[in-house]
Design a protein around this motif. Structure first.
Motif, PDB file in Angstrom:
ATOM      1  N   HIS A  38       0.813  -1.216   0.000  1.00  0.00           N
ATOM      2  CA  HIS A  38       0.000   0.000   0.000  1.00  0.00           C
ATOM      3  C   HIS A  38       0.851   1.273   0.000  1.00  0.00           C
ATOM      4  CE1 HIS A  38      -3.593  -2.400   0.634  1.00  0.00           C
ATOM      5  NE2 HIS A  38      -2.948  -3.060   1.585  1.00  0.00           N
ATOM      6  N   ALA A 113       4.288   8.012  -5.208  1.00  0.00           N
ATOM      7  CA  ALA A 113       3.319   6.904  -5.121  1.00  0.00           C
ATOM      8  C   ALA A 113       4.056   5.583  -5.309  1.00  0.00           C
ATOM      9  CB  ALA A 113       2.222   7.077  -6.150  1.00  0.00           C
ATOM     10  N   GLU A 115       3.414   2.646  -4.288  1.00  0.00           N
ATOM     11  CA  GLU A 115       2.558   1.499  -4.598  1.00  0.00           C
ATOM     12  C   GLU A 115       2.208   1.422  -6.074  1.00  0.00           C
ATOM     13  OE1 GLU A 115      -0.189   4.923  -3.678  1.00  0.00           O
ATOM     14  OE2 GLU A 115       1.725   4.111  -2.954  1.00  0.00           O
ATOM     15  N   ARG A 116       2.377   2.530  -6.839  1.00  0.00           N
ATOM     16  CA  ARG A 116       2.137   2.517  -8.273  1.00  0.00           C
ATOM     17  C   ARG A 116       3.449   2.482  -9.056  1.00  0.00           C
ATOM     18  NH1 ARG A 116      -2.562   0.999  -7.719  1.00  0.00           N
ATOM     19  NH2 ARG A 116      -2.766   1.252  -9.968  1.00  0.00           N
ATOM     20  N   ALA A 117       4.451   3.201  -8.560  1.00  0.00           N
ATOM     21  CA  ALA A 117       5.699   3.322  -9.309  1.00  0.00           C
ATOM     22  C   ALA A 117       6.479   2.011  -9.344  1.00  0.00           C
ATOM     23  CB  ALA A 117       6.566   4.435  -8.697  1.00  0.00           C
ATOM     24  N   ALA A 120       4.892  -0.522 -11.746  1.00  0.00           N
ATOM     25  CA  ALA A 120       5.116  -0.061 -13.115  1.00  0.00           C
ATOM     26  C   ALA A 120       6.542  -0.371 -13.562  1.00  0.00           C
ATOM     27  CB  ALA A 120       4.848   1.441 -13.207  1.00  0.00           C
ATOM     28  N   VAL A 178      -1.831  -0.718 -13.877  1.00  0.00           N
ATOM     29  CA  VAL A 178      -1.310   0.450 -13.159  1.00  0.00           C
ATOM     30  C   VAL A 178      -1.995   1.715 -13.660  1.00  0.00           C
ATOM     31  CG1 VAL A 178       0.729   1.879 -12.784  1.00  0.00           C
ATOM     32  CG2 VAL A 178       0.917  -0.593 -12.605  1.00  0.00           C
ATOM     33  N   CYS A 179      -2.146   1.831 -14.978  1.00  0.00           N
ATOM     34  CA  CYS A 179      -2.814   3.012 -15.541  1.00  0.00           C
ATOM     35  C   CYS A 179      -4.272   3.109 -15.110  1.00  0.00           C
ATOM     36  CB  CYS A 179      -2.722   2.992 -17.062  1.00  0.00           C
ATOM     37  SG  CYS A 179      -1.039   3.143 -17.705  1.00  0.00           S
ATOM     38  N   ASN A 181      -5.303   2.234 -12.242  1.00  0.00           N
ATOM     39  CA  ASN A 181      -5.317   2.373 -10.787  1.00  0.00           C
ATOM     40  C   ASN A 181      -5.875   1.123 -10.100  1.00  0.00           C
ATOM     41  OD1 ASN A 181      -4.669   3.889  -8.500  1.00  0.00           O
ATOM     42  ND2 ASN A 181      -6.745   4.706  -8.305  1.00  0.00           N
ATOM     43  N   SER A 183      -5.971  -2.370  -7.855  1.00  0.00           N
ATOM     44  CA  SER A 183      -5.532  -2.705  -6.506  1.00  0.00           C
ATOM     45  C   SER A 183      -4.219  -3.476  -6.549  1.00  0.00           C
ATOM     46  CB  SER A 183      -6.604  -3.545  -5.809  1.00  0.00           C
ATOM     47  OG  SER A 183      -6.095  -4.149  -4.642  1.00  0.00           O
ATOM     48  N   PRO A 184      -3.383  -3.358  -5.493  1.00  0.00           N
ATOM     49  CA  PRO A 184      -2.150  -4.168  -5.435  1.00  0.00           C
ATOM     50  C   PRO A 184      -2.426  -5.656  -5.535  1.00  0.00           C
ATOM     51  CG  PRO A 184      -2.114  -2.456  -3.758  1.00  0.00           C
ATOM     52  CD  PRO A 184      -3.473  -2.432  -4.347  1.00  0.00           C
ATOM     53  N   LEU A 187      -2.489  -6.248  -9.183  1.00  0.00           N
ATOM     54  CA  LEU A 187      -1.207  -6.037  -9.846  1.00  0.00           C
ATOM     55  C   LEU A 187      -0.249  -7.207  -9.648  1.00  0.00           C
ATOM     56  CD1 LEU A 187      -0.593  -2.262  -9.014  1.00  0.00           C
ATOM     57  CD2 LEU A 187      -1.152  -3.255 -11.231  1.00  0.00           C
TER      58      LEU A 187
END
Length: 251
Positions: A38, A113, A115-117, A120, A178-179, A181, A183-184, A187
């Motif tokens: 998270h 971010a 959790e997104r970077a 990706a 990822v684009c 958005n 949830s982990p 992903l």
């Protein structure tokens, strides 16, 4: 490694060292070194540890790719795919530099971010490293190294051709998630999907066997896909025939 790739890696390591020295006065004594799914920091370390986690890890990866070709046994050298080997090594060092840049930016400026970077970056790694995977030849350092792929050039070749497609597809799907958005928990399965799909498709590539249903291993699973074997006959003797693998990869 090839000289151009070696120089690129050294420049990236030098850039990581220069960035650390430049931002050193702005770094607190205790810094986050690990984040959960998270994006919350759950492990911390001393300021000096950033040198080890950034330039140190990058230099270690470069050293591994530089030493590995010199340790390869005969008939398993990396010379036949030296450019691909160097390229994948450069991609791995670059992704480690990307991860360190995220850590440094979060420590200095905050608001990254994670959790997104991070997903990706892993997805991009799958695409960049997976695309040339079909060019990798039998060796003991890079690729999908199992007893069956090491034993047969044909099994190695077909397995890695399939792995290249699966890694690229898995990476692209993860980038799309990822684009969007996602949830982990969405992903991570997408990032690991290529590895989960590969065993199920290896039966199509393992030319040792005519068909996974025609494998008789009394207390084991099919060696190429790990599906449960059919129950043995009452006689306890194998009722299926195995086919021999060709000694060379198909053209």
């Amino acid at each position: 490694m090839k000289k151009p790739h070696l120089m690129i890696c050294l420049l990236m390591i030098a850039a990581a060292c220069a960035a650390t020295v430049y931002y050193w006065p702005l770094l607190p004594e205790v810094l986050p070194v690990h984040w959960n799914a998270h994006g919350e920091a759950d492990r911390f370390g001393q300021r000096w540890s950033y040198f080890a986690l950034g330039p140190g890890v990058m230099l270690l990866a470069l050293a591994a790719f530089w030493i590995a070709p010199r340790l390869s046994p005969r008939r398993y050298e990396v010379d036949s795919f030296a450019s691909t080997f160097s390229y994948i090594g450069t991609v791995i060092v670059a992704m480690m530099g990307y991860g360190y840049a995220l850590m440094l930016a979060q420590a200095v400026h905050g608001g990254v971010a994670i959790e997104r970077a991070v997903p990706a970056g892993i997805a991009v790694l799958l695409v960049l490293a997976g695309n040339p995977m079909g060019k990798v030849r039998r060796n003991f350092f890079l690729g999908i190294r199992t007893p069956w792929t090491i034993a047969s050039e044909a099994v190695w070749y077909r397995t890695h051709r399939m792995a290249a497609k699966l890694m690229v597809a898995s990476g692209l799907l993860a980038l799309m998630a990822v684009c969007l958005n996602a949830s982990p928990w969405v992903l991570m399965p997408l990032i690991l999907a290529w590895r989960r799909w590969l065993p199920a498709t290896r039966c199509c590539t393992n030319v040792f066997l005519t068909d996974w249903r025609k494998v008789c291993a009394l207390n084991s699973c099919c060696p190429c896909c790990w599906f449960p074997c059919p129950p043995p006959p009452r006689s306890g003797r194998c009722r299926w025939k195995l086919t021999a693998a060709p000694s060379t990869a198909p053209s």
